[in-house]
Design a protein around this motif. Sequence first.
Motif, mmCIF file in Angstrom:
data_model
loop_
_atom_site.group_PDB
_atom_site.id
_atom_site.type_symbol
_atom_site.label_atom_id
_atom_site.label_comp_id
_atom_site.label_asym_id
_atom_site.label_seq_id
_atom_site.Cartn_x
_atom_site.Cartn_y
_atom_site.Cartn_z
ATOM 1 N N HIS A 26 0.456 -1.195 -0.061
ATOM 2 C CA HIS A 26 0.033 0.039 0.035
ATOM 3 C C HIS A 26 0.871 1.253 0.168
ATOM 4 C CE1 HIS A 26 -2.990 -3.199 1.147
ATOM 5 N NE2 HIS A 26 -3.716 -2.279 0.348
ATOM 6 N N GLU A 27 1.886 1.166 0.487
ATOM 7 C CA GLU A 27 2.855 2.306 0.524
ATOM 8 C C GLU A 27 3.428 2.607 -0.805
ATOM 9 O OE1 GLU A 27 5.638 1.618 3.803
ATOM 10 O OE2 GLU A 27 4.910 3.235 4.785
ATOM 11 N N ALA A 28 3.676 1.279 -1.692
ATOM 12 C CA ALA A 28 4.108 1.696 -3.143
ATOM 13 C C ALA A 28 3.036 2.183 -3.780
ATOM 14 C CB ALA A 28 4.480 0.000 -3.364
ATOM 15 N N LEU A 29 1.883 1.813 -3.693
ATOM 16 C CA LEU A 29 0.855 2.522 -4.310
ATOM 17 C C LEU A 29 0.545 4.107 -3.781
ATOM 18 C CD1 LEU A 29 -1.727 2.196 -6.171
ATOM 19 C CD2 LEU A 29 -3.282 1.452 -4.036
ATOM 20 N N VAL A 30 0.733 4.189 -2.765
ATOM 21 C CA VAL A 30 0.525 5.519 -2.446
ATOM 22 C C VAL A 30 1.890 6.364 -3.101
ATOM 23 C CG1 VAL A 30 1.132 7.140 -0.369
ATOM 24 C CG2 VAL A 30 -0.560 5.289 -0.234
ATOM 25 N N THR A 31 2.936 5.943 -3.017
ATOM 26 C CA THR A 31 4.232 6.567 -3.491
ATOM 27 C C THR A 31 3.753 6.650 -5.102
ATOM 28 O OG1 THR A 31 5.683 5.898 -1.831
ATOM 29 C CG2 THR A 31 6.616 6.434 -3.990
ATOM 30 N N ALA A 32 3.420 5.706 -5.908
ATOM 31 C CA ALA A 32 3.353 5.778 -6.927
ATOM 32 C C ALA A 32 2.115 6.797 -7.448
ATOM 33 C CB ALA A 32 2.739 4.348 -7.909
ATOM 34 N N ALA A 33 1.009 6.896 -6.795
ATOM 35 C CA ALA A 33 0.021 7.689 -7.010
ATOM 36 C C ALA A 33 0.322 9.192 -6.921
ATOM 37 C CB ALA A 33 -1.289 7.472 -6.291
ATOM 38 N N LEU A 34 1.160 9.471 -5.751
ATOM 39 C CA LEU A 34 1.523 10.780 -5.417
ATOM 40 C C LEU A 34 2.638 11.219 -6.616
ATOM 41 C CD1 LEU A 34 1.654 10.714 -1.760
ATOM 42 C CD2 LEU A 34 0.017 11.811 -3.377
ATOM 43 N N ALA A 35 3.402 10.242 -7.347
ATOM 44 C CA ALA A 35 4.367 10.492 -8.473
ATOM 45 C C ALA A 35 3.592 11.071 -9.715
ATOM 46 C CB ALA A 35 5.429 9.459 -8.486
ATOM 47 N N TRP A 36 2.389 10.821 -9.795
ATOM 48 C CA TRP A 36 1.657 10.792 -11.002
ATOM 49 C C TRP A 36 1.887 12.288 -11.591
ATOM 50 C CZ3 TRP A 36 -3.589 7.879 -9.907
ATOM 51 C CH2 TRP A 36 -3.371 6.713 -10.156
ATOM 52 N N THR A 37 1.960 12.439 -12.846
ATOM 53 C CA THR A 37 1.828 13.591 -13.367
ATOM 54 C C THR A 37 0.880 13.862 -14.464
ATOM 55 O OG1 THR A 37 3.461 13.234 -15.029
ATOM 56 C CG2 THR A 37 4.355 14.421 -13.107
ATOM 57 N N ASP A 38 0.578 12.655 -15.320
ATOM 58 C CA ASP A 38 -0.475 12.782 -16.229
ATOM 59 C C ASP A 38 -0.690 11.012 -16.499
ATOM 60 O OD1 ASP A 38 -2.589 13.392 -17.843
ATOM 61 O OD2 ASP A 38 -0.971 13.930 -19.652
ATOM 62 N N PRO A 39 -1.372 10.325 -15.814
ATOM 63 C CA PRO A 39 -1.365 8.920 -15.995
ATOM 64 C C PRO A 39 -2.361 8.634 -17.231
ATOM 65 C CG PRO A 39 -2.436 9.286 -13.832
ATOM 66 C CD PRO A 39 -1.932 10.781 -14.267
ATOM 67 N N GLN A 40 -3.227 9.397 -17.387
ATOM 68 C CA GLN A 40 -4.436 9.031 -18.222
ATOM 69 C C GLN A 40 -4.982 7.613 -18.281
ATOM 70 O OE1 GLN A 40 -2.764 10.067 -22.216
ATOM 71 N NE2 GLN A 40 -2.323 12.232 -21.636
ATOM 72 N N LEU A 41 -5.442 7.424 -16.968
ATOM 73 C CA LEU A 41 -6.067 6.023 -17.023
ATOM 74 C C LEU A 41 -7.696 6.311 -17.172
ATOM 75 C CD1 LEU A 41 -4.536 4.859 -13.468
ATOM 76 C CD2 LEU A 41 -3.786 4.102 -15.791
ATOM 77 N N GLN A 42 -8.406 5.144 -17.166
ATOM 78 C CA GLN A 42 -9.851 5.307 -17.376
ATOM 79 C C GLN A 42 -10.533 5.669 -15.906
ATOM 80 O OE1 GLN A 42 -11.731 4.951 -20.329
ATOM 81 N NE2 GLN A 42 -9.562 5.022 -21.171
ATOM 82 N N PRO A 43 -11.648 6.375 -16.055
ATOM 83 C CA PRO A 43 -12.205 6.506 -14.862
ATOM 84 C C PRO A 43 -12.428 5.599 -13.804
ATOM 85 C CG PRO A 43 -13.109 7.804 -16.317
ATOM 86 C CD PRO A 43 -12.135 6.924 -17.250
ATOM 87 N N ARG A 44 -12.715 4.379 -14.408
ATOM 88 C CA ARG A 44 -13.117 3.343 -13.584
ATOM 89 C C ARG A 44 -11.844 2.720 -12.982
ATOM 90 N NH1 ARG A 44 -14.009 1.679 -18.812
ATOM 91 N NH2 ARG A 44 -12.463 0.082 -19.563
#
Length: 128
Positions: A26-44
């Motif tokens: 979960h810390e890895a997910l937090v770190t990745a999400a906070l590093a996003w600049t423009d991930p362009q994922l689908q809303p879902r």
Amino acid sequence: MSGTRTVLYDPQGLIEAELPLDRAPHEALVTAALAWTDPQLQPRDYEQIALQLTGYARAVAADVQRHALTLPKNNGRRALAEVVLREAEGRLSVPLEGTARCVQNRAQLVRALYARLDRLTAADPTAP
């Protein structure tokens, strides 16, 4: 194979308190999400990530609360934990959106809750 089940009744959450959270993924997910600049994922996809972080934030908040309640009412660490928990409750009450901003808000919340939990457990010699 039998179709029997065992129903667990644990209104005080004692079993949950005994089970440590697996913090690393979960810390890895937090770190990745906070590093996003423009991930362009689908809303879902954003919604699914935000749901994961929401569940984890609730679990960490429960740990913070359990540790805070072991402290005297006039203890400063308990007071700060209560402030963080009130803020977390408010932030978790906001409906999820399928956006990177929503995911990052939940990630920041998980990080803040962990920071408070670390401060509570660092001073508690009985904490795992």
